[in-house]
Design an enzyme around this catalytic site. Structure first.
Site, PDB file in Angstrom:
ATOM      1  N   PHE A  65       0.834  -1.201   0.000  1.00  0.00           N
ATOM      2  CA  PHE A  65       0.000   0.000   0.000  1.00  0.00           C
ATOM      3  C   PHE A  65       0.871   1.255   0.000  1.00  0.00           C
ATOM      4  O   PHE A  65       1.791   1.372   0.819  1.00  0.00           O
ATOM      5  CB  PHE A  65      -0.867  -0.041   1.255  1.00  0.00           C
ATOM      6  CG  PHE A  65      -2.025   0.891   1.287  1.00  0.00           C
ATOM      7  CD1 PHE A  65      -3.045   0.789   0.352  1.00  0.00           C
ATOM      8  CD2 PHE A  65      -2.124   1.852   2.280  1.00  0.00           C
ATOM      9  CE1 PHE A  65      -4.149   1.634   0.415  1.00  0.00           C
ATOM     10  CE2 PHE A  65      -3.218   2.705   2.345  1.00  0.00           C
ATOM     11  CZ  PHE A  65      -4.237   2.598   1.407  1.00  0.00           C
ATOM     12  N   SER A 133       3.367  -6.817   2.073  1.00  0.00           N
ATOM     13  CA  SER A 133       2.251  -6.176   2.757  1.00  0.00           C
ATOM     14  C   SER A 133       0.931  -6.430   2.025  1.00  0.00           C
ATOM     15  O   SER A 133       0.535  -7.587   1.885  1.00  0.00           O
ATOM     16  CB  SER A 133       2.543  -4.695   2.943  1.00  0.00           C
ATOM     17  OG  SER A 133       1.645  -4.171   3.887  1.00  0.00           O
ATOM     18  N   ASP A 179       6.603  -5.313  13.710  1.00  0.00           N
ATOM     19  CA  ASP A 179       5.681  -4.809  12.690  1.00  0.00           C
ATOM     20  C   ASP A 179       4.369  -4.391  13.358  1.00  0.00           C
ATOM     21  O   ASP A 179       3.620  -5.239  13.840  1.00  0.00           O
ATOM     22  CB  ASP A 179       5.429  -5.909  11.644  1.00  0.00           C
ATOM     23  CG  ASP A 179       4.640  -5.422  10.446  1.00  0.00           C
ATOM     24  OD1 ASP A 179       3.940  -4.395  10.559  1.00  0.00           O
ATOM     25  OD2 ASP A 179       4.727  -6.075   9.391  1.00  0.00           O
ATOM     26  N   HIS A 210       7.833  -3.243   9.632  1.00  0.00           N
ATOM     27  CA  HIS A 210       7.012  -3.575   8.464  1.00  0.00           C
ATOM     28  C   HIS A 210       7.741  -3.325   7.150  1.00  0.00           C
ATOM     29  O   HIS A 210       7.500  -4.016   6.165  1.00  0.00           O
ATOM     30  CB  HIS A 210       5.727  -2.732   8.516  1.00  0.00           C
ATOM     31  CG  HIS A 210       4.744  -3.070   7.446  1.00  0.00           C
ATOM     32  ND1 HIS A 210       4.139  -4.304   7.355  1.00  0.00           N
ATOM     33  CD2 HIS A 210       4.253  -2.341   6.397  1.00  0.00           C
ATOM     34  CE1 HIS A 210       3.320  -4.322   6.316  1.00  0.00           C
ATOM     35  NE2 HIS A 210       3.384  -3.148   5.714  1.00  0.00           N
TER      36      HIS A 210
HETATM   37  O1  9J3 Z   1       0.544  -2.700   2.175  1.00  0.00           O
HETATM   38  C1  9J3 Z   1       0.623  -2.341   3.355  1.00  0.00           C
HETATM   39  O2  9J3 Z   1       1.598  -1.721   3.841  1.00  0.00           O
HETATM   40  C2  9J3 Z   1      -0.595  -2.644   4.184  1.00  0.00           C
HETATM   41  C3  9J3 Z   1      -0.670  -2.013   5.493  1.00  0.00           C
HETATM   42  C4  9J3 Z   1      -1.604  -0.845   5.549  1.00  0.00           C
HETATM   43  O3  9J3 Z   1      -1.182   0.268   5.499  1.00  0.00           O
HETATM   44  O4  9J3 Z   1      -2.928  -1.106   5.662  1.00  0.00           O
HETATM   45  C5  9J3 Z   1      -3.774  -0.017   5.981  1.00  0.00           C
HETATM   46  C6  9J3 Z   1      -5.128  -0.198   5.437  1.00  0.00           C
END
Ligand code: 9J3
Length: 261
Positions: A65, A133, A179, A210
């Site tokens: 994300f 993620s 994380d 993370h």
């Molecule tokens: O792709 C990610 O880093 C997912 C973690 C995230 O920010 O989720 C929030 C909806």
């Protein structure tokens, strides 16, 4: 050494070779502009220049994300130089949720094997996906929807679903002990526990957060390369680097597996 697998590529591995910044193959990089195919945005192909050893396994890579393709670019040369065709993707939008990313990875796999500049170098029967993620959550979805994947690698996966019990693809799952965005206990470890392939492994990075996966990292590269070699190439020369499982160390907080691999 005798070829135990017809898909073995490159010399016998050593700890130094799987930790090296570059593997034994020279790599070409080709930009895939937007509009090259349907169902995905744009990306970059990385593949060995060597055409003398037959085809290579293919890996589609997608970031998390808000992350652009460039956050995952380091996997391109790092993996391709070990003997894989790698396609790193820019998501359709950086705000796409995991299942949208899964659709894009599936479309990119089709493009890779049928239309791309590397289509004659990649084996369409030996494919994998790798994501960070929300891209890691997407990786579980692709493994569920495409059970003929040879393997998949999820890094700090994030998804709103926790039960992936119908995933039978051998997966390597990374988590990070610090994380707070996709906590490993509730996500990476839970997702890993739920999947049901014969072989799987989980590595919890020590003193990492993370975002560890968007920075070049020897431990991440070593286990990604070794797992892809073992399951995308069926190359058991790499088995001793997976089993017996590594002990906890300065870089590994916990490791779970199904050895023997
Ligand atoms: O792709 C990610 O880093 C997912 C973690 C995230 O920010 O989720 C929030 C909806």
């Amino acid at each position: 050494a005798a070829l135990d697998s017809p898909y073995e590529r490159g010399p016998d591995p050593t700890l130094a070779s799987i930790q090296a910044v570059s593997g034994p193959f020279a790599v070409t990089r080709t930009v895939v502009p937007a509009g090259s195919g349907t169902g995905f945005n744009r990306g970059t192909l990385y593949y060995p220049t060597d055409t003398s050893q037959g085809t290579f396994g293919g890996v589609v890579v997608i970031p998390g994300f808000t992350e652009p393709e460039s956050t995952m670019s380091w996997y391109g040369p790092r993996l391709a130089s070990q003997g894989f065709v790698v396609f790193t993707l820019e998501p359709n939008t950086v705000l796409d949720f995991p299942d949208a990313r899964a659709d894009q990875m599936l479309a990119a796999l089709t493009y890779l094997t049928t239309k791309s500049a590397a289509k004659d170098r990649v084996d369409p029967a030996r494919l994998s996906v790798l994501g960070h993620s929300m891209g890691g959550g997407a990786t579980f979805r692709v493994a569920q929807r495409k059970p003929d994947l040879k393997t998949a690698v999820a890094m700090a996966p994030w998804h709103t679903e926790f039960n992936w019990s119908n995933v039978k693809v051998p997966m390597f799952v990374f988590g990070s002990d610090n994380d707070f965005i996709a906590p490993a206990g509730s996500m990476a470890s839970s997702f890993f526990t739920s999947i049901t392939p014969a072989e799987k492994a989980y590595l919890l990075l020590k003193n990492q957060g993370h975002m560890a996966y968007i920075f070049e990292n020897t431990t991440i590269a070593q286990y990604t390369i070794t797992w892809l070699k073992r399951f995308l190439d069926d190359d058991t020369r790499y088995s001793p680097f997976l089993c017996p499982a590594p002990a906890a160390s300065a870089v590994i907080s916990q490791y779970k597996d199904t050895c023997p691999v």
